[in-house]
Design a protein around this motif. Structure first.
Motif, PDB file in Angstrom:
ATOM      1  N   ASN A   1     -11.236  38.735  35.924  1.00 25.70           N
ATOM      2  CA  ASN A   1     -12.597  39.149  36.259  1.00 25.70           C
ATOM      3  C   ASN A   1     -13.514  37.931  36.153  1.00 25.70           C
ATOM      4  OD1 ASN A   1     -14.629  40.835  37.022  1.00 25.70           O
ATOM      5  ND2 ASN A   1     -14.496  42.185  35.245  1.00 25.70           N
ATOM      6  N   VAL A   2     -13.925  37.396  37.290  1.00 23.53           N
ATOM      7  CA  VAL A   2     -14.638  36.116  37.332  1.00 23.53           C
ATOM      8  C   VAL A   2     -15.964  36.148  36.572  1.00 23.53           C
ATOM      9  CG1 VAL A   2     -15.823  36.552  39.516  1.00 23.53           C
ATOM     10  CG2 VAL A   2     -15.310  34.223  38.859  1.00 23.53           C
ATOM     11  N   ILE A   3     -16.584  37.303  36.437  1.00 28.62           N
ATOM     12  CA  ILE A   3     -17.876  37.353  35.751  1.00 28.62           C
ATOM     13  C   ILE A   3     -17.743  36.994  34.273  1.00 28.62           C
ATOM     14  CG2 ILE A   3     -17.892  39.806  35.129  1.00 28.62           C
ATOM     15  CD1 ILE A   3     -20.889  39.811  36.051  1.00 28.62           C
TER      16      ILE A   3
ATOM     17  N   ARG B   1     -10.340  49.295  38.541  1.00 31.77           N
ATOM     18  CA  ARG B   1     -10.110  48.954  37.138  1.00 31.77           C
ATOM     19  C   ARG B   1      -8.944  47.970  37.006  1.00 31.77           C
ATOM     20  NH1 ARG B   1     -13.426  52.607  34.768  1.00 31.77           N
ATOM     21  NH2 ARG B   1     -13.646  54.599  35.831  1.00 31.77           N
ATOM     22  N   LEU B   2      -9.209  46.885  36.302  1.00 32.99           N
ATOM     23  CA  LEU B   2      -8.170  45.886  36.067  1.00 32.99           C
ATOM     24  C   LEU B   2      -7.200  46.389  34.993  1.00 32.99           C
ATOM     25  CD1 LEU B   2     -10.381  42.679  35.971  1.00 32.99           C
ATOM     26  CD2 LEU B   2      -8.707  43.276  37.722  1.00 32.99           C
ATOM     27  N   PRO B   3      -6.010  45.822  34.935  1.00 26.80           N
ATOM     28  CA  PRO B   3      -5.089  46.184  33.841  1.00 26.80           C
ATOM     29  C   PRO B   3      -5.703  45.814  32.499  1.00 26.80           C
ATOM     30  CG  PRO B   3      -3.976  44.871  35.520  1.00 26.80           C
ATOM     31  CD  PRO B   3      -5.429  44.852  35.857  1.00 26.80           C
ATOM     32  N   SER B   4      -5.273  46.470  31.444  1.00 31.02           N
ATOM     33  CA  SER B   4      -5.778  46.166  30.099  1.00 31.02           C
ATOM     34  C   SER B   4      -5.493  44.716  29.726  1.00 31.02           C
ATOM     35  CB  SER B   4      -5.130  47.092  29.072  1.00 31.02           C
ATOM     36  OG  SER B   4      -5.464  48.428  29.365  1.00 31.02           O
ATOM     37  N   TYR B   5      -6.388  44.141  28.948  1.00 34.31           N
ATOM     38  CA  TYR B   5      -6.243  42.787  28.406  1.00 34.31           C
ATOM     39  C   TYR B   5      -6.030  41.736  29.500  1.00 34.31           C
ATOM     40  CZ  TYR B   5      -5.448  45.791  24.404  1.00 34.31           C
ATOM     41  OH  TYR B   5      -5.577  46.767  23.462  1.00 34.31           O
TER      42      TYR B   5
END
Length: 198
Positions: free
Chosen positions: A135-137, A126-130
């Motif tokens: 995220n390349v997609i 999970r990436l950090p919020s905001y």
């Protein structure tokens, strides 16, 4: 195996963007009062540029029946998507598959946990919020919208779904634009991290 994962909604209401036209004639695109949409759950292989996706129709009136919340519907769709990814990247060939994902509420819950137990080689990072730029997609959705949906009026939800699937098939076949998006994304992120004060 490292995959970039996200969802996008393609609505029946046309999205308008700048377009070429004949001088002296305004380009016209119709519109309609319809909230139906196609949700696309996708993963993008950040090494090869391969794209795999599942779609789900979302009807304005159908969504209100049965008392199921939007989060509940999206959780079930995300669980189906995880199983699809597990079939595309089977455990026998890929010991560990990491999906870079955001913190959407439908990425958690009992239905999702059950799907993850049935596909133990899939891991969610999970990436950090905001932080969508990581995220390349997210960049891929922009390219897919340009190809499949911008400045187009669809008569039916099936027509919209067909256009989105045709766009996905194009990018599954022609991977050079996707690889370019991946390269540009990670070059931009690396430059921002390296330069002080950005």
């Amino acid at each position: 195996m490292l995959l970039s994962q996200d969802e996008a909604r393609f609505r029946m209401v046309p999205s308008l963007r700048a377009a070429l036209g004949v001088k002296g004639h305004r380009v016209e695109v119709g519109t309609r009062d319809c909230q139906d949409a196609v949700s696309v759950f996708g993963v993008l292989d950040v090494v090869t540029g391969a794209v795999h996706a599942t779609t789900q129709e979302s009807r304005q009136w159908g969504n209100r029946k049965g008392g199921v919340s939007k989060t509940g519907r999206m959780q079930r769709a995300f669980a189906r998507h995880l199983r699809h990814v597990a079939r595309m990247y089977p455990r026998e060939r890929h010991r560990r598959v990491v999906l870079i994902t955001d913190n959407a509420p439908w990425h958690r819950g009992a239905v999702v946990d059950e799907a993850r137990r049935s596909c133990p080689h899939l891991e969610l990072y999970r990436l950090p919020s905001y932080s969508p730029r990581l995220n390349v997609i997210e960049r891929f959705w922009k390219a897919l919208r340009w190809r499949a949906a911008h400045n187009r009026l669809f008569d039916t939800l099936a027509d919209l779904k067909r256009a989105v699937r045709d766009g996905l098939r194009y990018f599954q076949t022609v991977r050079s634009p996707v690889r370019s998006l991946i390269r540009d994304c990670y070059t931009t992120v690396a430059n921002r991290t390296a330069s002080p004060g950005s």
